[in-house]
Design a protein around this motif. Structure first.
Motif, PDB file in Angstrom:
ATOM      1  N   UNK A   1       0.926  -1.082  -0.113  1.00  0.00           N
ATOM      2  CA  UNK A   1      -0.084  -0.019   0.049  1.00  0.00           C
ATOM      3  C   UNK A   1       0.714   1.302   0.091  1.00  0.00           C
ATOM      4  N   UNK A   2       0.909   1.905  -1.014  1.00  0.00           N
ATOM      5  CA  UNK A   2       1.807   3.161  -1.231  1.00  0.00           C
ATOM      6  C   UNK A   2       1.224   4.396  -1.034  1.00  0.00           C
ATOM      7  N   UNK A   3      -0.163   4.235  -1.007  1.00  0.00           N
ATOM      8  CA  UNK A   3      -0.936   5.824  -0.654  1.00  0.00           C
ATOM      9  C   UNK A   3      -2.313   5.673  -0.576  1.00  0.00           C
ATOM     10  N   UNK A   4      -2.936   6.418   0.031  1.00  0.00           N
ATOM     11  CA  UNK A   4      -4.581   6.509   0.208  1.00  0.00           C
ATOM     12  C   UNK A   4      -4.903   7.668  -0.406  1.00  0.00           C
ATOM     13  N   UNK A   5      -6.137   7.526  -1.382  1.00  0.00           N
ATOM     14  CA  UNK A   5      -6.353   8.613  -2.081  1.00  0.00           C
ATOM     15  C   UNK A   5      -7.835   9.103  -1.618  1.00  0.00           C
ATOM     16  N   UNK A   6      -8.201  10.185  -1.224  1.00  0.00           N
ATOM     17  CA  UNK A   6      -9.705  10.507  -1.166  1.00  0.00           C
ATOM     18  C   UNK A   6     -10.058  11.238  -2.030  1.00  0.00           C
ATOM     19  N   UNK A   7     -11.005  10.865  -2.754  1.00  0.00           N
ATOM     20  CA  UNK A   7     -11.559  11.430  -4.002  1.00  0.00           C
ATOM     21  C   UNK A   7     -12.544  12.710  -3.960  1.00  0.00           C
ATOM     22  N   UNK A   8     -12.226  13.501  -5.007  1.00  0.00           N
ATOM     23  CA  UNK A   8     -13.264  14.616  -4.914  1.00  0.00           C
ATOM     24  C   UNK A   8     -13.273  15.010  -6.507  1.00  0.00           C
ATOM     25  N   UNK A   9     -14.454  15.312  -6.981  1.00  0.00           N
ATOM     26  CA  UNK A   9     -14.449  16.258  -8.190  1.00  0.00           C
ATOM     27  C   UNK A   9     -13.754  17.504  -8.091  1.00  0.00           C
ATOM     28  N   UNK A  10     -13.112  17.799  -9.165  1.00  0.00           N
ATOM     29  CA  UNK A  10     -12.429  19.389  -9.214  1.00  0.00           C
ATOM     30  C   UNK A  10     -12.466  19.573 -10.677  1.00  0.00           C
ATOM     31  N   UNK A  11     -11.763  20.783 -10.689  1.00  0.00           N
ATOM     32  CA  UNK A  11     -11.579  21.393 -12.065  1.00  0.00           C
ATOM     33  C   UNK A  11     -10.304  21.239 -12.719  1.00  0.00           C
ATOM     34  N   UNK A  12      -9.643  20.401 -11.864  1.00  0.00           N
ATOM     35  CA  UNK A  12      -8.253  19.775 -12.524  1.00  0.00           C
ATOM     36  C   UNK A  12      -7.801  18.575 -11.698  1.00  0.00           C
ATOM     37  N   UNK A  13      -6.961  17.973 -12.384  1.00  0.00           N
ATOM     38  CA  UNK A  13      -6.561  16.794 -11.612  1.00  0.00           C
ATOM     39  C   UNK A  13      -5.200  17.151 -10.811  1.00  0.00           C
ATOM     40  N   UNK A  14      -5.364  17.020  -9.362  1.00  0.00           N
ATOM     41  CA  UNK A  14      -4.369  17.303  -8.390  1.00  0.00           C
ATOM     42  C   UNK A  14      -4.462  16.545  -7.257  1.00  0.00           C
ATOM     43  N   UNK A  15      -3.306  16.212  -6.619  1.00  0.00           N
ATOM     44  CA  UNK A  15      -3.562  15.429  -5.263  1.00  0.00           C
ATOM     45  C   UNK A  15      -2.656  16.242  -4.379  1.00  0.00           C
ATOM     46  N   UNK A  16      -3.332  16.469  -3.038  1.00  0.00           N
ATOM     47  CA  UNK A  16      -2.591  17.289  -1.875  1.00  0.00           C
ATOM     48  C   UNK A  16      -2.444  16.611  -0.795  1.00  0.00           C
ATOM     49  N   UNK A  17      -1.293  16.302  -0.313  1.00  0.00           N
ATOM     50  CA  UNK A  17      -0.977  15.500   0.765  1.00  0.00           C
ATOM     51  C   UNK A  17      -1.698  15.805   1.944  1.00  0.00           C
ATOM     52  N   UNK A  18      -2.481  14.957   2.890  1.00  0.00           N
ATOM     53  CA  UNK A  18      -2.950  15.345   3.888  1.00  0.00           C
ATOM     54  C   UNK A  18      -2.297  14.697   5.356  1.00  0.00           C
ATOM     55  N   UNK A  19      -2.135  15.302   6.507  1.00  0.00           N
ATOM     56  CA  UNK A  19      -1.303  14.812   7.515  1.00  0.00           C
ATOM     57  C   UNK A  19      -2.136  13.482   8.052  1.00  0.00           C
ATOM     58  N   UNK A  20      -1.435  12.781   8.899  1.00  0.00           N
ATOM     59  CA  UNK A  20      -2.248  11.582   9.445  1.00  0.00           C
ATOM     60  C   UNK A  20      -3.287  11.966  10.246  1.00  0.00           C
ATOM     61  N   UNK A  21      -3.521  12.924  11.041  1.00  0.00           N
ATOM     62  CA  UNK A  21      -4.666  13.042  11.817  1.00  0.00           C
ATOM     63  C   UNK A  21      -5.925  13.405  10.895  1.00  0.00           C
ATOM     64  N   UNK A  22      -5.537  14.061   9.609  1.00  0.00           N
ATOM     65  CA  UNK A  22      -6.736  14.422   8.741  1.00  0.00           C
ATOM     66  C   UNK A  22      -7.253  13.043   7.995  1.00  0.00           C
ATOM     67  N   UNK A  23      -6.262  12.427   7.875  1.00  0.00           N
ATOM     68  CA  UNK A  23      -6.428  11.103   6.986  1.00  0.00           C
ATOM     69  C   UNK A  23      -7.162  10.065   7.804  1.00  0.00           C
TER      70      UNK A  23
ATOM     71  N   UNK B   1     -13.652  14.734 -14.684  1.00  0.00           N
ATOM     72  CA  UNK B   1     -13.982  13.375 -15.242  1.00  0.00           C
ATOM     73  C   UNK B   1     -13.927  13.650 -16.897  1.00  0.00           C
ATOM     74  N   UNK B   2     -12.536  13.444 -16.886  1.00  0.00           N
ATOM     75  CA  UNK B   2     -12.247  13.506 -18.694  1.00  0.00           C
ATOM     76  C   UNK B   2     -11.396  12.383 -19.218  1.00  0.00           C
ATOM     77  N   UNK B   3     -11.106  11.475 -18.449  1.00  0.00           N
ATOM     78  CA  UNK B   3     -10.139  10.324 -18.707  1.00  0.00           C
ATOM     79  C   UNK B   3      -8.551  10.684 -18.553  1.00  0.00           C
ATOM     80  N   UNK B   4      -8.133  12.102 -18.114  1.00  0.00           N
ATOM     81  CA  UNK B   4      -6.834  12.265 -18.041  1.00  0.00           C
ATOM     82  C   UNK B   4      -6.236  11.818 -16.683  1.00  0.00           C
ATOM     83  N   UNK B   5      -7.119  11.359 -15.845  1.00  0.00           N
ATOM     84  CA  UNK B   5      -6.845  11.108 -14.456  1.00  0.00           C
ATOM     85  C   UNK B   5      -5.803   9.879 -14.201  1.00  0.00           C
TER      86      UNK B   5
END
Length: 92
Positions: free
Chosen positions: A15-37, A78-82
């Motif tokens: 397991x190399x990462x956990x992703x909490x998904x949301x719709x957005x206007x672009x594709x980006x990943x923002x790291x969250x701290x362990x408490x928030x995770x 939601x455009x297939x570039x993810x």
């Protein structure tokens, strides 16, 4: 849970990462701290609230995961570039 159709296969992979998904206007990943995770993980896990020992074990397990695995808020359009975005992000 694989379901009754049997489409899923139980395999062991790191397991190399956990992703909490949301719709957005672009594709980006923002790291969250362990408490928030941990806070974001709690509503989406199956917790046997009737079994105090199991709850304690599950909480310890989740705490261990968020302490050792990076977690991200993943915004995507939601455009297939993810998939290309994830491939570049994960391999970096």
């Amino acid at each position: 849970w694989a379901g009754e159709a049997g489409f899923a296969e139980n395999r062991s992979l790191p397991l190399t990462g956990i992703y909490f998904i949301r719709h957005g206007s672009d594709n980006r990943a923002i790291e969250v701290n362990p408490g928030e995770a941990m806070k974001r993980l709690m509503p989406v896990i199956s917790m046997p609230l009737y079994d105090r020992e199991a709850v304690s074990g599950m909480l310890s397990f989740c705490e261990d995961i968020v302490s050792h695995v990076p977690a991200y808020e993943l915004y995507f359009k939601p455009d297939g570039e993810l998939f290309d975005f994830l491939e570049k992000t994960i391999s970096a």
